[in-house]
Every structure is written in C-alpha cells, then in structure tokens.
Write a protein that holds these residues in place. Structure first.
Motif, PDB file in Angstrom:
ATOM      1  N   LEU A 117     -12.640  -0.529  -6.000  1.00 51.60           N
ATOM      2  CA  LEU A 117     -11.829  -1.102  -5.889  1.00 51.60           C
ATOM      3  C   LEU A 117     -11.554  -1.673  -4.045  1.00 51.60           C
ATOM      4  O   LEU A 117     -11.870  -0.850  -3.883  1.00 51.60           O
ATOM      5  CB  LEU A 117     -10.471  -0.863  -6.228  1.00 51.60           C
ATOM      6  CG  LEU A 117      -8.938  -1.272  -6.407  1.00 51.60           C
ATOM      7  CD1 LEU A 117      -9.444  -2.585  -7.342  1.00 51.60           C
ATOM      8  CD2 LEU A 117      -8.022  -0.389  -6.756  1.00 51.60           C
ATOM      9  N   THR A 154     -15.973  -0.388   3.806  1.00 55.34           N
ATOM     10  CA  THR A 154     -16.560   0.679   2.325  1.00 55.34           C
ATOM     11  C   THR A 154     -17.566  -0.073   1.531  1.00 55.34           C
ATOM     12  O   THR A 154     -18.406   0.296   1.244  1.00 55.34           O
ATOM     13  CB  THR A 154     -15.116   1.351   2.517  1.00 55.34           C
ATOM     14  OG1 THR A 154     -15.052   1.738   3.652  1.00 55.34           O
ATOM     15  CG2 THR A 154     -15.532   2.359   1.892  1.00 55.34           C
ATOM     16  N   GLY A 188      -9.371   1.520   2.066  1.00 57.05           N
ATOM     17  CA  GLY A 188      -9.103   1.137   3.242  1.00 57.05           C
ATOM     18  C   GLY A 188      -7.819   2.242   4.187  1.00 57.05           C
ATOM     19  O   GLY A 188      -7.955   3.384   3.527  1.00 57.05           O
ATOM     20  N   ILE A 222      -0.169   0.421  -6.918  1.00 59.67           N
ATOM     21  CA  ILE A 222      -0.315  -1.037  -8.152  1.00 59.67           C
ATOM     22  C   ILE A 222       0.218   0.492  -8.985  1.00 59.67           C
ATOM     23  O   ILE A 222      -0.110   1.349  -8.590  1.00 59.67           O
ATOM     24  CB  ILE A 222      -1.592  -1.265  -8.198  1.00 59.67           C
ATOM     25  CG1 ILE A 222      -3.055  -0.072  -7.976  1.00 59.67           C
ATOM     26  CG2 ILE A 222      -2.236  -2.696  -7.741  1.00 59.67           C
ATOM     27  CD1 ILE A 222      -4.014  -1.161  -8.287  1.00 59.67           C
ATOM     28  N   TYR A 232       0.726  -1.007   0.408  1.00 55.12           N
ATOM     29  CA  TYR A 232       0.436   0.237  -0.465  1.00 55.12           C
ATOM     30  C   TYR A 232       1.033   1.261  -0.076  1.00 55.12           C
ATOM     31  O   TYR A 232       1.527   1.306   1.013  1.00 55.12           O
ATOM     32  CB  TYR A 232      -0.801  -0.351   1.068  1.00 55.12           C
ATOM     33  CG  TYR A 232      -1.979  -1.226   1.564  1.00 55.12           C
ATOM     34  CD1 TYR A 232      -2.883  -0.911   0.501  1.00 55.12           C
ATOM     35  CD2 TYR A 232      -1.831  -2.443   1.815  1.00 55.12           C
ATOM     36  CE1 TYR A 232      -4.329  -1.689   0.126  1.00 55.12           C
ATOM     37  CE2 TYR A 232      -2.970  -2.946   1.748  1.00 55.12           C
ATOM     38  CZ  TYR A 232      -3.316  -3.105   0.904  1.00 55.12           C
ATOM     39  OH  TYR A 232      -5.520  -4.514   0.516  1.00 55.12           O
ATOM     40  N   ARG A 256     -12.553  -8.250   9.513  1.00 57.35           N
ATOM     41  CA  ARG A 256     -13.470  -7.607  10.387  1.00 57.35           C
ATOM     42  C   ARG A 256     -14.833  -8.098   9.828  1.00 57.35           C
ATOM     43  O   ARG A 256     -15.268  -7.487   7.999  1.00 57.35           O
ATOM     44  CB  ARG A 256     -13.393  -6.048  10.456  1.00 57.35           C
ATOM     45  CG  ARG A 256     -14.262  -5.481  11.314  1.00 57.35           C
ATOM     46  CD  ARG A 256     -15.290  -4.483  10.325  1.00 57.35           C
ATOM     47  NE  ARG A 256     -15.785  -3.199  11.163  1.00 57.35           N
ATOM     48  CZ  ARG A 256     -16.826  -2.591  10.220  1.00 57.35           C
ATOM     49  NH1 ARG A 256     -17.605  -3.794  10.017  1.00 57.35           N
ATOM     50  NH2 ARG A 256     -17.682  -1.811  11.034  1.00 57.35           N
ATOM     51  N   PHE A 293      -5.597  -6.209   7.426  1.00 62.25           N
ATOM     52  CA  PHE A 293      -5.057  -5.278   8.303  1.00 62.25           C
ATOM     53  C   PHE A 293      -5.013  -6.101   9.821  1.00 62.25           C
ATOM     54  O   PHE A 293      -3.546  -5.853  10.498  1.00 62.25           O
ATOM     55  CB  PHE A 293      -5.950  -3.834   8.550  1.00 62.25           C
ATOM     56  CG  PHE A 293      -6.640  -3.815   8.796  1.00 62.25           C
ATOM     57  CD1 PHE A 293      -7.158  -3.623   9.974  1.00 62.25           C
ATOM     58  CD2 PHE A 293      -7.868  -3.698   7.820  1.00 62.25           C
ATOM     59  CE1 PHE A 293      -8.419  -3.545  10.274  1.00 62.25           C
ATOM     60  CE2 PHE A 293      -9.242  -3.565   8.248  1.00 62.25           C
ATOM     61  CZ  PHE A 293      -9.575  -3.744   9.418  1.00 62.25           C
ATOM     62  N   LYS A 327      -5.265   4.288   3.130  1.00 62.80           N
ATOM     63  CA  LYS A 327      -4.397   3.821   2.228  1.00 62.80           C
ATOM     64  C   LYS A 327      -4.326   3.541   1.108  1.00 62.80           C
ATOM     65  O   LYS A 327      -5.274   3.405   0.398  1.00 62.80           O
ATOM     66  CB  LYS A 327      -4.514   2.197   3.135  1.00 62.80           C
ATOM     67  CG  LYS A 327      -3.083   1.893   4.247  1.00 62.80           C
ATOM     68  CD  LYS A 327      -3.690   0.542   4.425  1.00 62.80           C
ATOM     69  CE  LYS A 327      -4.503   0.036   4.229  1.00 62.80           C
ATOM     70  NZ  LYS A 327      -4.708  -1.805   4.798  1.00 62.80           N
ATOM     71  N   PHE A 347     -14.175  -4.365  -8.230  1.00 61.01           N
ATOM     72  CA  PHE A 347     -12.491  -5.311  -8.173  1.00 61.01           C
ATOM     73  C   PHE A 347     -12.258  -5.902  -6.764  1.00 61.01           C
ATOM     74  O   PHE A 347     -12.509  -5.395  -6.018  1.00 61.01           O
ATOM     75  CB  PHE A 347     -11.760  -4.293  -8.938  1.00 61.01           C
ATOM     76  CG  PHE A 347     -12.202  -4.080 -10.778  1.00 61.01           C
ATOM     77  CD1 PHE A 347     -11.377  -4.839 -11.148  1.00 61.01           C
ATOM     78  CD2 PHE A 347     -12.164  -2.739 -10.420  1.00 61.01           C
ATOM     79  CE1 PHE A 347     -11.568  -4.307 -12.569  1.00 61.01           C
ATOM     80  CE2 PHE A 347     -12.676  -2.018 -11.576  1.00 61.01           C
ATOM     81  CZ  PHE A 347     -12.291  -3.252 -12.349  1.00 61.01           C
TER      82      PHE A 347
HETATM   83  N1  LIG Z   1     -18.719   0.904  11.130  1.00 63.84           N
HETATM   84  C1  LIG Z   1     -18.780   0.642   9.830  1.00 63.84           C
HETATM   85  O1  LIG Z   1     -20.240   0.025   9.436  1.00 63.84           O
HETATM   86  C2  LIG Z   1     -17.856   1.195   8.464  1.00 63.84           C
HETATM   87  C3  LIG Z   1     -16.265   0.798   9.290  1.00 63.84           C
HETATM   88  N2  LIG Z   1     -15.472   1.067   8.069  1.00 63.84           N
HETATM   89  C4  LIG Z   1     -13.877   0.647   9.049  1.00 63.84           C
HETATM   90  O2  LIG Z   1     -13.478   0.833   8.212  1.00 63.84           O
HETATM   91  C5  LIG Z   1     -12.424  -0.279   8.217  1.00 63.84           C
HETATM   92  C6  LIG Z   1     -11.951  -0.770   6.688  1.00 63.84           C
HETATM   93  O3  LIG Z   1     -12.690  -0.694   6.002  1.00 63.84           O
HETATM   94  P1  LIG Z   1     -12.644  -0.684   4.312  1.00 63.84           P
HETATM   95  O4  LIG Z   1     -12.496   0.656   4.105  1.00 63.84           O
HETATM   96  O5  LIG Z   1     -13.421  -1.182   3.390  1.00 63.84           O
HETATM   97  O6  LIG Z   1     -11.131  -1.047   3.854  1.00 63.84           O
HETATM   98  P2  LIG Z   1     -10.312  -2.992   3.431  1.00 63.84           P
HETATM   99  O7  LIG Z   1      -8.909  -2.299   4.949  1.00 63.84           O
HETATM  100  O8  LIG Z   1     -11.216  -3.606   4.942  1.00 63.84           O
HETATM  101  O9  LIG Z   1     -11.038  -3.318   2.880  1.00 63.84           O
HETATM  102  C7  LIG Z   1      -9.562  -3.199   1.646  1.00 63.84           C
HETATM  103  C8  LIG Z   1     -10.325  -3.196   0.688  1.00 63.84           C
HETATM  104  O10 LIG Z   1      -9.551  -3.016  -0.544  1.00 63.84           O
HETATM  105  C9  LIG Z   1      -8.899  -4.560  -1.405  1.00 63.84           C
HETATM  106  N3  LIG Z   1      -7.546  -4.143  -1.986  1.00 63.84           N
HETATM  107  C10 LIG Z   1      -7.032  -3.642  -1.676  1.00 63.84           C
HETATM  108  N4  LIG Z   1      -5.524  -3.565  -2.418  1.00 63.84           N
HETATM  109  C11 LIG Z   1      -5.975  -4.128  -3.763  1.00 63.84           C
HETATM  110  C12 LIG Z   1      -5.659  -4.633  -4.785  1.00 63.84           C
HETATM  111  N5  LIG Z   1      -4.341  -3.846  -5.287  1.00 63.84           N
HETATM  112  N6  LIG Z   1      -6.637  -4.921  -5.844  1.00 63.84           N
HETATM  113  C13 LIG Z   1      -7.513  -5.294  -5.267  1.00 63.84           C
HETATM  114  N7  LIG Z   1      -8.092  -5.322  -3.429  1.00 63.84           N
HETATM  115  C14 LIG Z   1      -7.518  -4.826  -3.495  1.00 63.84           C
HETATM  116  C15 LIG Z   1      -8.442  -5.410  -0.393  1.00 63.84           C
HETATM  117  O11 LIG Z   1      -8.840  -6.920  -0.900  1.00 63.84           O
HETATM  118  P3  LIG Z   1      -8.733  -8.016   0.550  1.00 63.84           P
HETATM  119  O12 LIG Z   1      -9.162  -8.556   1.207  1.00 63.84           O
HETATM  120  O13 LIG Z   1      -7.985  -8.873  -1.097  1.00 63.84           O
HETATM  121  O14 LIG Z   1      -7.134  -6.898   1.367  1.00 63.84           O
HETATM  122  C16 LIG Z   1      -9.803  -5.693   0.209  1.00 63.84           C
HETATM  123  O15 LIG Z   1     -11.189  -5.965   0.011  1.00 63.84           O
HETATM  124  C17 LIG Z   1     -13.514  -1.249   8.033  1.00 63.84           C
HETATM  125  O16 LIG Z   1     -12.701  -2.669   8.564  1.00 63.84           O
HETATM  126  C18 LIG Z   1     -14.246  -1.383   9.322  1.00 63.84           C
HETATM  127  O17 LIG Z   1     -13.190  -0.766  10.639  1.00 63.84           O
HETATM  128  C19 LIG Z   1     -15.349   0.448   7.232  1.00 63.84           C
HETATM  129  C20 LIG Z   1     -17.073   1.113   6.553  1.00 63.84           C
HETATM  130  C21 LIG Z   1     -17.869   0.918   7.493  1.00 63.84           C
END
Ligand SMILES: NC(=O)C1=CN([C@@H]2O[C@H](COP(=O)(O)OP(=O)(O)OC[C@H]3O[C@@H](n4cnc5c(N)ncnc54)[C@H](OP(=O)(O)O)[C@@H]3O)[C@@H](O)[C@H]2O)C=CC1
Length: 602
Positions: free
Chosen positions: A248, A253, A440, A208, A37, A389, A558, A204, A271
């Motif tokens: 992506l 989220t 994220g 890529i 990242y 999570r 994470f 983050k 994606f």
């Molecule tokens: N209270 C609430 O309702 C909410 C809380 N949150 C908080 O925010 C935190 C983060 O959530 P979020 O923002 O979704 O972030 P996450 O870190 O949970 O998700 C990031 C996503 O990006 C994907 N990704 C990253 N790099 C690539 C790539 N090169 N190609 C394809 N996919 C990629 C990851 O895939 P992979 O899974 O393979 O790593 C993952 O699906 C949550 O855990 C939570 O704590 C967020 C939203 C709502």
C-alpha cells in the motif's frame, strides 16, 4: 547530451498541463486532510513494536548527574555526541528507544532499502571514521553499520542507554538541571539537553476502515518481519513464494520494496493512489582509489557543493553531478538566458518552465520503461516536481512488465477498506496473504509531538503552551522558557535540506559549541530572551519565501500537510528562507557576535 529518456527536445502545452495538474490534485484532496492517517500509538502501538531486539531485556536503573543528555541515537544524536567528544565533553548520556544506534536506518530494514542521497555526502563523518561506502548510493544496512561505527569510533556505546524511553523531562530551577526519568526507572539530572528525534520517527498508518479486520499478516514498512517473509534487505524472501502480497503506497519506500518483493511473491499487488515521479538512480561501485586519494576536508566540500546546487546557489563545478540537481541547474540556465531585472519574464515563470520540462522527462521515462501503453498512462505523475519528495529508482518501473506484478490504480481515491481477506479498491476485493503498509511517517512533526513525553520548561511551561499562539524560537533550535535546551534537526524556524545529515551537522555543531562555551566558563544556565525570539521571528518573516500558492496547487502529500498548507504551517514552509548555507553562516556569526546580547546567563 541525451540520456535515453528524452531529456532534450521536450515540448509541452503549459496551459493544458497546469489544468491537468489541478484536476489531478482535486481528485486527491480529502476533507480529512492529514487526519486521514492514524498515529501508530495507543491502540495501534503494536505496529511499532521493535522486531529487532530479544524480548525481555532488563537492566538496573541508573541515577546520574551528567553535563549533557542527548535524546535520540539516530544520525542526529550521533553527530551531536561525536561533536561533544571532539570538543572534550565527557559527561553525557544518550537515550535511545531502539536496541542500537542508527535511528531511521535501525528501523527501516525493508527489502531494497537504500539511501537516495549519495553516500559520500549523506553518511556523516566518513572521513573521521574511515568508512568507505561500497556503492555511490548505499544500502540501508551499510548506513546502519556506519552508525554503529560512529558509535565505536567516538566511544559512544559506553554513554548509551538503549531500549529506553523518556517519560518525563522537567527543568528544575533550583538545581539548574533538567530532571529526566525513563521507563527503565532511571533518573538523569542533566545540565544541558539536546534532542534529536528525527523527522521519520513517527510511523503513519492509513486510517481506512477495517485496518484491524485483516486475518493475514500486516506490518508497516519500518518494522519489516523477516520471520514471515524470509531473507533480508538484500533478498532471499523465499517464504513469499506462492503468496499474494499487497503493498500500500507508491512513495520513496514502496519504490524500493516493490522490485525486491516482485522477485519472490506469487502475486504482487501495488495499490497506487498517486503515481510518483521516479528519476534515474545510476548507481555505481565506489572507486576506492579515488575516495582514498581525496584531500582532507573533501566530504564537507562535496556536501556544500551539493547543497549549493539544490538550493540554487551558483557554483563553478558540480561535484556530485547526479539527478538531484537537474531542476535547479536548468532553472539557472533559463535565468541566464531569459531573465532581465525589470523585464517581463519572472523567475517564477522560468522555474515553472524548468519544472514542466523535468516532469515531461519523468513521464517520458515511464512511457519508455513500460511496454503496455495503457499501464504506462496509469503510472505517469501529474504534479510539479517539488510537490513530492523526488524519488530515484532504475528498478521500480520495469517491474510492472512482469506477469506477477499487478498495479491497482485507484485514480487518486486510495483504497477503500481492509477486510478479513485483503483490500478493497475500486469496489473489488483483492485477497492477500500479506499487506505491507508503505504509508510513511509524520514527517516534521514538532518536537513535542515526536517524543511521547512532555518537556516542561521554566514553571512547568510546555512547548504546546509556548507555541499555542505562534511559533517562537531562536534559529529553530533554542527557546525562551527552556534554558540549556537545544533541538538538533529543528526545521520550524530552522533549516532542512534534501541531504538531511548536512543540516543535522550544522545544528549539532551549533548546539555543542554553545554547550561547550557554557561548560568551559562555568555558566550554569543560558537561555535565549523573548527579545531574541522576536528578532529571529522578524528575520524569518523578512526572509519568508511565500510557498503558499505553489503548495496549494500541489497534489496532497506530507510537504503540504495533505493539501492543508494554508491552515497549518509545514515542515518546509516554516524554515529560514535564506537557505541552509546562509543559515549556517548566520548561526556561526550569532555565536561570535550576538549570543551575549540574545541570552540570559547565570
Ligand atoms: N533516503 C531514502 O532513500 C529514503 C527516504 N525515505 C524518506 O521517507 C519519507 C517517506 O516516504 P514513504 O515511506 O514512501 O512515505 P510517503 O508519505 O512518501 O508515501 C506514502 C504512500 O502511501 C500512500 N497512501 C497513503 N494512504 C493511502 C491509501 N489510503 N490508499 C492508497 N495509498 C495510500 C500515499 O499515496 P499519496 O501519494 O496519494 O499520498 C503514498 O504513496 C520520504 O519522503 C523520505 O524522506 C523513504 C525511503 C527511502
């Protein structure tokens, strides 16, 4: 009771499942680990510019002595400030880089944003402020409004310096104060500092190739551009009509964004690197009469009940009764039925059984929601429930039955490249008008990595230097070498919980109780001793719950530093092993019984 997704009569082959989980994990382990990242800073700072304020804000710099400086105006900072007001602390400032209070709820305004934790326990101080959440799981804008209401109710706006970033913070031995300068030219001389910078403050970006090459529109989910999409978080994204949108990510989220965007975009490409386990939301309107008839103190009781359930503490009633508790309640049942001290069934075996059952239910839900069986297979998650999570949505999965929604499953590889025109995945270029990076945050980055300033303690000591060999704190909130300094939201050697505002409240009350104790008695400095840090370190070690094997077997994310759990402690790995409720009792007892022994006072 059956709930429509096969929660009973679950059958599975544990050996085959474990093998499948490990195979799926191996597909996703990357040699770059969390280095895959990019931090949205320096050359990438434009990704985190504040889209919600008018450009050109100016104000006169201030030079002021205060008793307390609170860093961060998110919920943690607000809870700290509210506690300060309740205790009669009147001389304080709150420095916040955003244009208002709210923290994560200020920044995250993407379509569909909603809190996964029940509003009645998540939204802090609703009894005092008088907020009545309209739904059980509140939308982001309602939580943002509540943050502002906390600000008004406790008179915090007059103490706030918005759109202001700290540049330096250094302990001045002679003055016995923290001297803090900001990018607005302020100098604040604070007797005490409490930092509350949030686990979701650092955006983050995916590292890529080609991330700068794209000629269309691209933004991170935490800086949604409604000027481009039209509408607001509730919908009305009419400017996306006919457009090709790529999202992506498939985390917490993305599962909220995708259903909203699918209603407007011409084509929506999702994606996916790892399919997420998505549980039942089951939202409902608030029964206002019920809420208003609750006796004083009901919110705290409800918070404690929820926290007990999700940390495996036995309770006689289940007040919240949503799907967050399923795994632990089932584990409790299995323990009751099968565990005997000295017997041949271990709690770990029973927890794994509960987990396999839970994830089988998650996969059954996918199969029942998705009409095309081949597509359903691609959306099934293959990891232990707590490797990621947990997510909650009743809208995300059915969206894939729509003709304009295309799942681009990369089978664990992730997307390969961003080009001028779009995204390359599985060797094919997808042309897009808009790319939303729902990739994220650097969750749980240590405090000195969140704020882009150095905290210089006694003799210019930095936190990085202090922790260069090993982590040392007292309760994850105070540090030797950093007098009159408190961390609210401290997870490393501290605590955390799914209902994060609950643990923020514990640490906010702790910080203000100590600060108020000092102010009341004219104590100039209070600093925890190295011996106290060693004692706490001993307690942390003695209570350590060894998550290593569990997280090593997990799919990267994470929670295990992208598969780097062994070399690098994580957000979860370093917390107090006795759980947050025990932690709360322990810090209260420490204030009453051991604070004098463990601190140097001048
Ligand atoms: N209270 C609430 O309702 C909410 C809380 N949150 C908080 O925010 C935190 C983060 O959530 P979020 O923002 O979704 O972030 P996450 O870190 O949970 O998700 C990031 C996503 O990006 C994907 N990704 C990253 N790099 C690539 C790539 N090169 N190609 C394809 N996919 C990629 C990851 O895939 P992979 O899974 O393979 O790593 C993952 O699906 C949550 O855990 C939570 O704590 C967020 C939203 C709502």
């Amino acid at each position: 009771m059956m709930d429509g997704v096969g929660r009973e009569n679950v059958s599975y082959d544990p050996v085959a499942l474990r093998k499948k989980y490990l195979e799926e994990r191996d597909k996703r382990l990357k040699k770059e680990k969390d280095g895959q990242y990019i931090e949205a800073a320096g050359d990438y700072e434009d990704f985190v510019a504040d889209p919600y304020v008018e450009p050109g804000f100016t104000r006169e710099p201030i030079i002021e002595d205060v008793d307390l400086l609170i860093v961060g105006g998110g919920l943690g900072g607000l809870q700290t400030a509210a506690e300060a007001v309740k205790r009669g602390v009147t001389s304080f400032k709150i420095v916040e880089q955003a244009g208002d209070f709210g923290g994560t709820w200020y920044w995250n305004r993407y379509p569909g944003v909603r809190c996964d934790i029940e509003a009645y326990i998540y939204m802090p101080l609703i009894e005092e402020v008088g907020t009545v959440p309209t739904e059980r799981y509140a939308v982001g804008s309602e939580i943002f409004e509540h943050a502002k209401a906390i600000g008004r109710h406790f008179g915090l706006y007059e103490h706030a310096l918005f759109q202001t970033k700290i540049e330096t913070m250094a302990w001045d031995e002679d003055a016995a104060r923290w001297i803090v300068s900001t990018d607005r030219g302020d100098t604040i001389r604070a007797r005490f500092v409490s930092i509350s910078q949030g686990p979701l403050a650092k955006v983050k970006l995916p590292g890529i190739p080609g991330i700068r090459a794209f000629k269309g529109k691209m933004f991170h989910s935490a800086r949604w551009d409604y000027g481009y999409t039209g509408g607001d978080a509730q919908g009305g994204l009419t400017k996306l009509t006919g457009k090709k949108v790529g999202v992506l990510g498939t985390g917490a989220t993305a599962v909220q964004i995708v259903p909203k965007v699918s209603e407007y975009a011409g084509e929506l490409y999702v994606f996916q690197r790892t399919p997420s386990a998505i549980d039942i939301r089951n939202n409902s309107k608030t029964d206002v009469a019920w809420l208003k008839s609750q006796p004083s103190g009901w919110q705290r009781k409800r918070m404690e009940n929820f926290l007990s359930i999700v940390t495996g503490v036995p309770v006689s009633e289940n007040l919240v009764n949503d799907h967050w508790g399923d795994l632990w309640l089932r584990f409790g049942e299995l323990m009751h039925a099968h565990f005997k001290p000295g017997g041949d069934v271990s709690p770990e075996t029973l927890m794994q059984q509960a987990d396999f059952e839970k994830m089988e239910q998650m996969r059954a839900r996918v199969a029942s929601e998705i009409r095309n069986p081949e597509l359903a297979e691609k959306l099934k998650p293959w990891y232990n429930f707590l490797c990621k999570r947990p997510l909650y949505s009743d809208e995300f999965l059915p969206v894939f039955n729509r003709d304009n929604v295309i799942l681009v499953d990369t089978d664990g590889r992730g997307v390969e490249r961003i080009t001028e025109k779009g995204i390359i995945a599985n060797g094919r270029e997808y042309e897009l008008d808009l790319i939303v990076l729902a990739t994220g945050f650097d969750v749980g980055a240590p405090p000195h990595k969140v704020g882009e300033y150095e905290v210089l303690g006694r003799n210019g000591l930095t936190m990085e230097q202090k922790w260069s060999n090993d982590l040392r704190t007292v309760h994850g909130t105070q540090l030797n070498g950093f007098p009159n300094f408190h961390i609210v939201g401290g997870t490393a050697q501290g605590t955390t919980a799914f209902n994060f505002t609950h643990t923020l409240q514990m640490q906010a009350e702790h910080a203000i109780a100590i600060i108020n104790y000092c102010l009341d008695r004219g104590i100039k400095t209070m600093e925890v001793t190295p011996e106290a840090e060693e004692r706490w370190h001993g307690i942390i070690e003695a209570k350590h719950v060894d998550h290593q094997k569990f997280y090593e077997e997990c799919t990267p994310g994470f929670l295990n530093n992208e598969g780097n759990f062994k070399e690098k402690p994580t957000y979860i790995g370093g917390t107090y092993g006795g759980g947050p409720l025990e932690y709360e009792q322990l810090i209260a007892r420490w204030r009453d019984e051991d604070m004098m022994r463990d601190t140097i006072i001048t």
